[in-house]
Scaffold this active site. Sequence first.
Site, PDB file in Angstrom:
ATOM      1  N   THR A 153      41.871  26.976  47.279  1.00  0.00           N
ATOM      2  CA  THR A 153      42.724  25.997  47.974  1.00  0.00           C
ATOM      3  C   THR A 153      42.435  24.561  47.522  1.00  0.00           C
ATOM      4  OG1 THR A 153      41.145  26.032  49.803  1.00  0.00           O
ATOM      5  CG2 THR A 153      43.117  27.400  50.033  1.00  0.00           C
TER       6      THR A 153
ATOM      7  N   LYS B   2      32.204  35.317  46.658  1.00  0.00           N
ATOM      8  CA  LYS B   2      33.163  35.222  45.541  1.00  0.00           C
ATOM      9  C   LYS B   2      32.585  35.772  44.238  1.00  0.00           C
ATOM     10  CE  LYS B   2      35.209  30.898  47.340  1.00  0.00           C
ATOM     11  NZ  LYS B   2      34.193  30.399  48.271  1.00  0.00           N
TER      12      LYS B   2
ATOM     13  N   ASP C 109      31.983  38.884  37.837  1.00  0.00           N
ATOM     14  CA  ASP C 109      31.078  39.239  36.740  1.00  0.00           C
ATOM     15  C   ASP C 109      31.622  40.519  36.108  1.00  0.00           C
ATOM     16  OD1 ASP C 109      28.768  39.538  35.064  1.00  0.00           O
ATOM     17  OD2 ASP C 109      27.537  38.567  36.585  1.00  0.00           O
TER      18      ASP C 109
ATOM     19  N   ARG D  12      34.836  22.034  58.132  1.00  0.00           N
ATOM     20  CA  ARG D  12      34.532  20.679  58.593  1.00  0.00           C
ATOM     21  C   ARG D  12      35.266  20.243  59.844  1.00  0.00           C
ATOM     22  NH1 ARG D  12      34.915  18.751  52.411  1.00  0.00           N
ATOM     23  NH2 ARG D  12      36.260  20.594  52.474  1.00  0.00           N
TER      24      ARG D  12
ATOM     25  N   ASP E 140      31.117  35.114  52.118  1.00  0.00           N
ATOM     26  CA  ASP E 140      32.009  34.526  51.102  1.00  0.00           C
ATOM     27  C   ASP E 140      31.207  34.157  49.852  1.00  0.00           C
ATOM     28  OD1 ASP E 140      34.084  33.110  49.828  1.00  0.00           O
ATOM     29  OD2 ASP E 140      33.773  31.309  51.049  1.00  0.00           O
TER      30      ASP E 140
ATOM     31  N   LYS F 282      31.756  32.444  58.802  1.00  0.00           N
ATOM     32  CA  LYS F 282      31.703  32.649  57.348  1.00  0.00           C
ATOM     33  C   LYS F 282      30.383  32.108  56.814  1.00  0.00           C
ATOM     34  CE  LYS F 282      33.993  30.073  54.198  1.00  0.00           C
ATOM     35  NZ  LYS F 282      33.028  29.818  53.104  1.00  0.00           N
TER      36      LYS F 282
HETATM   37  O1  LIG Z   1      40.090  29.025  48.258  1.00  0.00           O
HETATM   38  C1  LIG Z   1      39.117  28.823  49.019  1.00  0.00           C
HETATM   39  C2  LIG Z   1      38.120  29.745  49.236  1.00  0.00           C
HETATM   40  C3  LIG Z   1      37.099  29.454  50.095  1.00  0.00           C
HETATM   41  N1  LIG Z   1      37.043  28.281  50.747  1.00  0.00           N
HETATM   42  C4  LIG Z   1      35.930  28.032  51.691  1.00  0.00           C
HETATM   43  O2  LIG Z   1      36.458  27.786  52.997  1.00  0.00           O
HETATM   44  C5  LIG Z   1      35.742  26.728  53.623  1.00  0.00           C
HETATM   45  C6  LIG Z   1      36.709  25.615  53.944  1.00  0.00           C
HETATM   46  O3  LIG Z   1      36.009  24.511  54.463  1.00  0.00           O
HETATM   47  P1  LIG Z   1      36.742  23.212  55.072  1.00  0.00           P
HETATM   48  O4  LIG Z   1      35.601  22.335  55.483  1.00  0.00           O
HETATM   49  O5  LIG Z   1      37.557  23.714  56.249  1.00  0.00           O
HETATM   50  O6  LIG Z   1      37.591  22.605  54.013  1.00  0.00           O
HETATM   51  C7  LIG Z   1      34.595  26.347  52.700  1.00  0.00           C
HETATM   52  O7  LIG Z   1      33.455  27.072  53.104  1.00  0.00           O
HETATM   53  C8  LIG Z   1      35.039  26.846  51.337  1.00  0.00           C
HETATM   54  O8  LIG Z   1      33.949  27.281  50.548  1.00  0.00           O
HETATM   55  C9  LIG Z   1      38.012  27.355  50.529  1.00  0.00           C
HETATM   56  O9  LIG Z   1      37.991  26.236  51.092  1.00  0.00           O
HETATM   57  N2  LIG Z   1      39.035  27.645  49.680  1.00  0.00           N
END
Ligand SMILES: O=c1ccn([C@@H]2O[C@H](COP(=O)(O)O)[C@@H](O)[C@H]2O)c(=O)[nH]1
Length: 228
Positions: A114, A59, A62, A206, A57, A30
């Site tokens: 999330t 998002k 607009d 992460r 990603d 991603k």
């Molecule tokens: O609702 C959402 C949409 C996108 N993300 C993205 O996913 C990863 C999650 O990273 P972690 O380090 O595993 O927490 C990150 O790039 C976010 O921009 C999301 O977390 N939630």
Amino acid sequence: MNKPIIALDFSSKEQVEEFLALFGEPLFVKVGMELFYQEGPELVRMIKSKGHQIFLDLKLHDIPNTVESAMRGLAKLGVDLTNVHAAGGVEMMKAAKKGLAGSTTQLIAVTQLTSTDETQMHEDQLIYVSLEESVLHYAKQAKRAGLDGVVCSVLESSAIARDCGEAFLKVTPGIRIAGAAADDQKRVATPKAAKEQGSTHIVVGRAITKAQDPVAAYSQIKNEWSGR
Ligand SMILES: O=c1ccn([C@@H]2O[C@H](COP(=O)(O)O)[C@@H](O)[C@H]2O)c(=O)[nH]1
């Protein structure tokens, strides 16, 4: 079974190259805002040339005309998956899809991030329903607009499968190994729970990129996700 999507939340091409070189296999990665705003389309082309699948990603959110034009540009990159915010509305989502016409890029919509919990949704967005209801509403709107699926948390995957179908994509970030810190995420779950709840994809940042051994962490998550 789709490969876990690794969130390349790095700030430079060099960091990405160093990270990808650790793996001797094609990945599903991603590229988000942090990387794209600094390295741009060239970085996406470089990752593609190495044979990896890409979820771009960005998002988008607009007015419909702007989103359609932006998607027309992104369509040329040939990424596998990209997204908009469902809060932009059905008209905007339809425009995004129109912008991607003729490409093989799948389009999904972010429902509720999330990192949002129900209290925050009530207080910040003034949306006074349950979080699941809000996510389901956005998922149905995305389906009505002809999108391929949504970004949601694992906690909503089974309800979305029930209402929008199993084939409708449920791309779920907020993935953590059991007992690990949630960091800034509010709606988290393990890869095993994601599989059980009907997520079609998991997004992991992460837990892999910051691990002592990213390849071992990826392998552990992949095995848990695929039920091995
Ligand atoms: O609702 C959402 C949409 C996108 N993300 C993205 O996913 C990863 C999650 O990273 P972690 O380090 O595993 O927490 C990150 O790039 C976010 O921009 C999301 O977390 N939630």
